[in-house]
Design a protein around this motif. Structure first.
Motif, mmCIF file in Angstrom:
data_model
loop_
_atom_site.group_PDB
_atom_site.id
_atom_site.type_symbol
_atom_site.label_atom_id
_atom_site.label_comp_id
_atom_site.label_asym_id
_atom_site.label_seq_id
_atom_site.Cartn_x
_atom_site.Cartn_y
_atom_site.Cartn_z
ATOM 1 N N ALA A 1 0.821 -1.216 0.000
ATOM 2 C CA ALA A 1 0.000 0.000 0.000
ATOM 3 C C ALA A 1 0.855 1.266 0.000
ATOM 4 O O ALA A 1 0.426 2.309 -0.498
ATOM 5 N N VAL A 2 2.065 1.190 0.557
ATOM 6 C CA VAL A 2 2.952 2.357 0.595
ATOM 7 C C VAL A 2 3.404 2.727 -0.815
ATOM 8 O O VAL A 2 3.463 3.904 -1.183
ATOM 9 N N ALA A 3 3.690 1.708 -1.612
ATOM 10 C CA ALA A 3 4.157 1.961 -2.985
ATOM 11 C C ALA A 3 3.071 2.599 -3.849
ATOM 12 O O ALA A 3 3.365 3.177 -4.901
ATOM 13 N N GLU A 4 1.807 2.519 -3.401
ATOM 14 C CA GLU A 4 0.700 3.118 -4.144
ATOM 15 C C GLU A 4 0.521 4.603 -3.813
ATOM 16 O O GLU A 4 -0.240 5.302 -4.473
ATOM 17 N N LEU A 5 1.195 5.078 -2.767
ATOM 18 C CA LEU A 5 0.985 6.449 -2.298
ATOM 19 C C LEU A 5 1.927 7.447 -2.972
ATOM 20 O O LEU A 5 2.993 7.080 -3.469
ATOM 21 N N SER A 6 1.518 8.702 -2.924
ATOM 22 C CA SER A 6 2.404 9.792 -3.334
ATOM 23 C C SER A 6 2.138 10.994 -2.429
ATOM 24 O O SER A 6 1.064 11.117 -1.833
ATOM 25 N N ASN A 7 3.152 11.856 -2.294
ATOM 26 C CA ASN A 7 3.025 13.083 -1.488
ATOM 27 C C ASN A 7 2.523 12.789 -0.065
ATOM 28 O O ASN A 7 1.571 13.385 0.409
ATOM 29 N N PHE A 8 3.181 11.841 0.587
ATOM 30 C CA PHE A 8 2.739 11.455 1.935
ATOM 31 C C PHE A 8 3.652 12.041 3.008
ATOM 32 O O PHE A 8 4.710 12.615 2.721
ATOM 33 N N VAL A 9 3.237 11.902 4.267
ATOM 34 C CA VAL A 9 3.950 12.438 5.424
ATOM 35 C C VAL A 9 4.736 11.321 6.106
ATOM 36 O O VAL A 9 4.219 10.218 6.294
ATOM 37 N N THR A 10 5.979 11.602 6.483
ATOM 38 C CA THR A 10 6.783 10.661 7.269
ATOM 39 C C THR A 10 7.550 11.446 8.328
ATOM 40 O O THR A 10 7.622 12.675 8.296
ATOM 41 N N GLY A 11 8.174 10.717 9.248
ATOM 42 C CA GLY A 11 9.103 11.339 10.177
ATOM 43 C C GLY A 11 10.341 11.808 9.431
ATOM 44 O O GLY A 11 10.662 11.307 8.342
ATOM 45 N N ALA A 12 11.043 12.786 10.020
ATOM 46 C CA ALA A 12 12.219 13.363 9.348
ATOM 47 C C ALA A 12 13.531 12.854 9.930
ATOM 48 O O ALA A 12 14.607 13.333 9.551
ATOM 49 N N ASN A 13 13.453 11.883 10.865
ATOM 50 C CA ASN A 13 14.645 11.389 11.563
ATOM 51 C C ASN A 13 15.345 12.506 12.344
ATOM 52 O O ASN A 13 16.559 12.471 12.563
ATOM 53 N N LYS A 14 14.570 13.509 12.732
ATOM 54 C CA LYS A 14 15.053 14.615 13.553
ATOM 55 C C LYS A 14 13.991 14.920 14.604
ATOM 56 O O LYS A 14 12.788 14.800 14.332
ATOM 57 N N LYS A 15 14.444 15.350 15.758
ATOM 58 C CA LYS A 15 13.515 15.651 16.845
ATOM 59 C C LYS A 15 12.542 16.766 16.442
ATOM 60 O O LYS A 15 12.948 17.792 15.899
ATOM 61 N N ASP A 16 11.250 16.523 16.699
ATOM 62 C CA ASP A 16 10.177 17.506 16.480
ATOM 63 C C ASP A 16 9.996 17.922 15.024
ATOM 64 O O ASP A 16 9.510 19.019 14.741
ATOM 65 N N LEU A 17 10.392 17.036 14.080
ATOM 66 C CA LEU A 17 10.231 17.359 12.659
ATOM 67 C C LEU A 17 9.625 16.188 11.881
ATOM 68 O O LEU A 17 9.950 15.022 12.131
#
Length: 369
Positions: free
Chosen positions: A169-185
């Motif tokens: 299902a992830v491969a079907e998505l575009s323009n999605f939100v993820t963590g940035a591997n940084k605190k509070d981002l």
């Protein structure tokens, strides 16, 4: 299970530690069941939640919109916000347009798994995909070492030196939100291939009621159920390890092909009660009722009634019928109430009105007839 009076469903199941290639569980649908099963009314597909497939050929809610433009990736501040629900509210983005990044240890080696925000990783599927013996969520230190950021802000962009697996299902998505591997981002407008590379793509999540049957594409239903039995095709896993073999007709040594099963004897009783009851109490299926009938003299002070009841009791026992005589010095109403509560399939009522005609009243607990 049929003879025990149970309404049950045979479902495809995860062999778990027992191993082997094929496994089935015998499930009794019940609201208080500890397991979830997936059932298709159209084609009769049935599976436990651990093994129910999600067929990527059938499109489900939240798939990528055709022709959607890939937008510029952006960092956005999310101070102290780590859960999908809270990030969704803060950024006004639905969970199905978000992606969770979970770090696991597979036989001690870190791997990262991507699933949509409204989905959950199916660890049984993941373990089979990785072919590992031990699978566990990584601790906070491992997450920081792997991602460079704290727990709750992990994402796939910039991850290096770690296997990255994504649910279909992830491969079907575009323009999605993820963590940035940084605190509070967090990151907006993340896209696979452009912003990160998927190492392996597979069915790695639990099926949901928004999905469709993996066999026929029709609607499915998730039901709670009680497991009462489990069968395993073990193949030669144990016989090879133990050197348990036989000589075939050609004189060659062959490993024994094995299988096994387990039955939850106490669960059968519990499941029967959960399925077969009413506002007055238990309705025991005949085959497993502790007693097939209860004899109730309505007036224990009436010698003629008690003698008749005892004679019926002795006659039924002589015929091999398990029967209980309620000879308590209690009112008839209490005896009737207790007989319904305990759930004897039949009640033999000995009353003055009928005994004069040489008759008794026989009541069926299930129908009340």
């Amino acid at each position: 299970f049929s003879r025990c009076g149970l309404n049950y469903i045979v479902v495809e199941a995860d062999p778990g530690f027992m191993g082997g290639s094929v496994s089935h569980e015998f499930m009794v649908p019940s609201e208080i069941g500890e397991d979830l099963i997936v059932v298709c009314a159209s084609c009769k597909y049935a599976a436990s939640k651990e093994v129910a497939e999600v067929n990527k050929e059938f499109k489900v809610q939240g798939s990528r919109f055709k022709g959607e433009e890939l937008e510029e990736i952006k960092e956005v501040k999310t101070p102290g916000v780590t859960t999908i629900e809270k990030v969704s509210q803060l950024l006004n983005v639905p969970p199905e347009k978000m992606v969770k990044t979970l770090v696991y240890k597979a036989d001690g080696k870190p791997v990262a798994v991507l699933v949509r925000g409204d989905h959950d990783v199916n660890e049984a599927k993941l373990k089979r995909r990785l072919r590992c013996e031990k699978l566990e969520l990584a601790d906070e230190k491992t997450i920081e070492d792997v991602t460079g950021g704290p727990l709750g802000f992990s994402g796939p962009v910039g991850l290096a030196g770690i296997m990255l697996l994504a649910d279909n299902a992830v491969a079907e998505l575009s323009n999605f939100v993820t963590g940035a591997n940084k605190k509070d981002l967090h990151l907006l407008n993340v896209n696979p291939e452009r912003d990160f590379k998927i190492g392996q793509q597979a069915d790695l999540r639990y099926i949901t009621e928004k999905d469709v049957c993996p066999r026929c594409g029709q609607a499915i239903e998730l039901k709670f159920a009680i497991e009462v039995g489990h069968t395993f095709k073990l193949g030669t896993k144990y016989s090879k390890a133990l050197g348990a073999g036989y000589i075939d007709e050609k004189g060659s040594q062959q490993p024994i092909i094995m299988g096994c099963y387990g039955i939850g004897v106490n669960r059968i009783a519990a499941a029967a009660i959960e399925q077969s009851n009413d506002e007055n109490g238990i309705i025991w299926p005949e085959a497993i009722s502790p007693f097939k009938a209860v004899i109730i003299p309505v007036n224990s002070a009436d010698k003629r009634l008690t003698e008749s009841a005892e004679r019926i009791y002795a006659d039924l026992q002589a015929k091999g019928i398990e029967v209980l005589l309620d000879d308590r010095d209690e009112r008839a109403g209490i005896k009737f109430k207790d007989a319904d509560l305990i759930g004897f399939p039949f009640q033999v009522v000995v009353s003055d009105r009928h005994i004069q005609e040489g008759k008794v009243e026989l009541k069926k607990r299930k129908s009340g007839e």
